[in-house]
Design a protein around this motif. Structure first.
Motif, PDB file in Angstrom:
ATOM      1  N   LYS A 107      -8.787   5.571  -5.410  1.00  0.00           N
ATOM      2  CA  LYS A 107      -9.646   4.377  -5.396  1.00  0.00           C
ATOM      3  C   LYS A 107      -8.780   3.141  -5.586  1.00  0.00           C
ATOM      4  O   LYS A 107      -8.016   3.056  -6.550  1.00  0.00           O
ATOM      5  CB  LYS A 107     -10.683   4.449  -6.523  1.00  0.00           C
ATOM      6  N   VAL A 108      -8.905   2.181  -4.665  1.00  0.00           N
ATOM      7  CA  VAL A 108      -8.092   0.973  -4.737  1.00  0.00           C
ATOM      8  C   VAL A 108      -8.979  -0.246  -4.568  1.00  0.00           C
ATOM      9  O   VAL A 108      -9.922  -0.250  -3.778  1.00  0.00           O
ATOM     10  CB  VAL A 108      -6.973   0.990  -3.669  1.00  0.00           C
ATOM     11  N   LEU A 109      -8.686  -1.290  -5.337  1.00  0.00           N
ATOM     12  CA  LEU A 109      -9.381  -2.569  -5.235  1.00  0.00           C
ATOM     13  C   LEU A 109      -8.441  -3.577  -4.594  1.00  0.00           C
ATOM     14  O   LEU A 109      -7.318  -3.777  -5.068  1.00  0.00           O
ATOM     15  CB  LEU A 109      -9.818  -3.058  -6.620  1.00  0.00           C
ATOM     16  N   ILE A 113       0.821  -1.214   0.000  1.00  0.00           N
ATOM     17  CA  ILE A 113       0.000   0.000   0.000  1.00  0.00           C
ATOM     18  C   ILE A 113       0.858   1.268   0.000  1.00  0.00           C
ATOM     19  O   ILE A 113       0.573   2.228  -0.725  1.00  0.00           O
ATOM     20  CB  ILE A 113      -0.956   0.007   1.211  1.00  0.00           C
ATOM     21  N   ASN A 114       1.919   1.285   0.797  1.00  0.00           N
ATOM     22  CA  ASN A 114       2.669   2.519   1.013  1.00  0.00           C
ATOM     23  C   ASN A 114       3.912   2.680   0.143  1.00  0.00           C
ATOM     24  O   ASN A 114       4.243   3.799  -0.254  1.00  0.00           O
ATOM     25  CB  ASN A 114       3.068   2.626   2.489  1.00  0.00           C
ATOM     26  N   LYS A 143      -1.752   1.590 -11.198  1.00  0.00           N
ATOM     27  CA  LYS A 143      -0.798   0.594 -10.729  1.00  0.00           C
ATOM     28  C   LYS A 143      -1.504  -0.686 -10.307  1.00  0.00           C
ATOM     29  O   LYS A 143      -2.612  -0.658  -9.783  1.00  0.00           O
ATOM     30  CB  LYS A 143       0.004   1.133  -9.540  1.00  0.00           C
ATOM     31  N   VAL A 144      -0.814  -1.814 -10.540  1.00  0.00           N
ATOM     32  CA  VAL A 144      -1.281  -3.117 -10.075  1.00  0.00           C
ATOM     33  C   VAL A 144      -0.123  -3.819  -9.387  1.00  0.00           C
ATOM     34  O   VAL A 144       0.967  -3.950  -9.972  1.00  0.00           O
ATOM     35  CB  VAL A 144      -1.799  -3.993 -11.236  1.00  0.00           C
ATOM     36  N   VAL A 145      -0.339  -4.239  -8.146  1.00  0.00           N
ATOM     37  CA  VAL A 145       0.636  -5.057  -7.434  1.00  0.00           C
ATOM     38  C   VAL A 145       0.103  -6.485  -7.386  1.00  0.00           C
ATOM     39  O   VAL A 145      -1.040  -6.711  -6.979  1.00  0.00           O
ATOM     40  CB  VAL A 145       0.882  -4.542  -6.003  1.00  0.00           C
ATOM     41  N   CYS A 146       0.928  -7.433  -7.828  1.00  0.00           N
ATOM     42  CA  CYS A 146       0.563  -8.848  -7.783  1.00  0.00           C
ATOM     43  C   CYS A 146       1.493  -9.549  -6.794  1.00  0.00           C
ATOM     44  O   CYS A 146       2.713  -9.521  -6.952  1.00  0.00           O
ATOM     45  CB  CYS A 146       0.678  -9.485  -9.171  1.00  0.00           C
ATOM     46  N   VAL A 203      -4.801  -1.618  -7.935  1.00  0.00           N
ATOM     47  CA  VAL A 203      -5.323  -2.917  -7.523  1.00  0.00           C
ATOM     48  C   VAL A 203      -4.219  -3.666  -6.791  1.00  0.00           C
ATOM     49  O   VAL A 203      -3.064  -3.670  -7.237  1.00  0.00           O
ATOM     50  CB  VAL A 203      -5.801  -3.769  -8.716  1.00  0.00           C
ATOM     51  N   LEU A 204      -4.584  -4.289  -5.676  1.00  0.00           N
ATOM     52  CA  LEU A 204      -3.686  -5.221  -4.993  1.00  0.00           C
ATOM     53  C   LEU A 204      -4.255  -6.614  -5.216  1.00  0.00           C
ATOM     54  O   LEU A 204      -5.346  -6.933  -4.749  1.00  0.00           O
ATOM     55  CB  LEU A 204      -3.599  -4.913  -3.501  1.00  0.00           C
TER      56      LEU A 204
END
Length: 315
Positions: free
Chosen positions: A148-150, A137-138, A232-235, A211-212
């Motif tokens: 807005k984050v999913l 997140i940070n 951004k997308v973190v997988c 999105v996380l």
């Protein structure tokens, strides 16, 4: 001391209960008498030999990263902790675990004092998942107020902590989970609950900033449809790293795709401890097993049906 080791990679049944000598800390180390240890998906992947860290693991080995307990003794050059201090942290990195035992040696820089009103159970459940969520997140998504984050798998071990970190930053948070978790997720701050069994998340969450994703595969591919260009997308699953289809989709939509590697951080652990002490961060524990039930704990974590964290009672 009692401990659980693996002498070979394989199914949960390769976990063996043994008795071994208690370790002795060096001048720069502390010895922890462990009360609870956390179980994480990476534990099972290393045990199975499918995680990259297994390649450097010298067998037989003790697994486990998360710990809560008391300082049994401290090396002569350790000043921040003394015998009897209640502590918790993620102590396996950069090595390969050691908390499935009654005692463990740790680098004091990876530990923080446990707040008096935080239980040993909650403390053991937080470190690896908490650091993973905090850093996602940070550090990686850099979520700020108004975004807005999913959060995919929002009721999971990392997911429910990530929800809270994102809310603390002032974000609008959507989260996917099954219907049974709706009330809990709304309680911890989810603004838009998405029942993944009844709704297609990419149809009800659009133009997000980030999105996380804790799943990879098709969930990751569909997640790109939820993020606006430049987002951004973190997988999280390392097994999905460099997935060519994911890379193609990210480039096509001008999305920053990140596969992070959690790093231990004592200062971040202290921040997490402070949030727990202030009741601004809660941890959900799904099940508590005893040390001699470690194989069942691994089966539970591999079922992908748990909500929150699984921990092991040791001391």
């Amino acid at each position: 001391m009692k401990a659980v080791i693996i002498s070979e990679f394989g199914p949960p049944e390769v976990l063996q209960n043994v008795t071994m000598e208690k370790p002795v800390p060096g001048d720069e180390e502390v010895l922890i008498k462990i009360k609870f240890a956390g179980i994480n998906p990476v534990d099972a992947k290393v045990r199975a030999g499918t995680n990259a860290r297994a390649k450097t693991l010298k067998l037989p080995a003790i697994l486990g990263w998360d710990v809560s307990g008391t300082i049994e003794s401290a090396g002569k050059n350790v000043s921040q902790f003394k015998s009897g201090d209640e502590v918790f942290g993620c102590i396996g990195f950069p090595g390969l675990g050691k908390t499935y035992a009654e005692f463990a040696i740790a680098d004091p820089k990876l530990l923080t004092k446990k707040p008096s009103d935080v239980s040993f159970e909650d403390a053991a459940a937080v470190p690896l998942a908490g650091l993973t969520a905090y850093q996602a997140i940070n550090e990686h998504l850099k979520i700020i107020k108004g975004q807005k984050v999913l959060i995919q798998a929002a009721a999971g071990g990392v997911g429910h902590l990530a929800v809270q970190f994102a809310k603390l930053n002032g974000a609008f948070v959507a989260g996917t989970a099954s219907e049974k978790n709706e009330a809990f997720l709304k309680q911890i701050g989810v603004d838009q609950f998405i029942n993944y069994k009844k709704e297609k998340f990419e149809e009800v969450f659009k133009n997000g900033d980030a999105v996380l994703d804790a799943m990879g595969g098709d969930v990751l591919y569909r997640s790109f449809l939820c993020v606006k260009k430049g987002g951004k997308v973190v997988c999280l699953p390392s097994s999905t790293k460099n997935d060519p289809e994911a890379i193609r989709l990210a480039e096509e939509r001008n999305i920053d795709l990140i596969w992070p590697m959690m790093h231990p951080d004592g200062e971040q652990m202290r921040q997490i401890a402070s949030l727990m002490a202030q009741k601004k961060l809660i941890v959900k524990i799904d099940k508590i097993f005893n040390l001699d039930e470690i194989a069942e704990a691994h089966k539970a974590i591999e079922s992908h049906s748990t909500d929150g964290k699984i921990i092991i009672r040791i001391g």
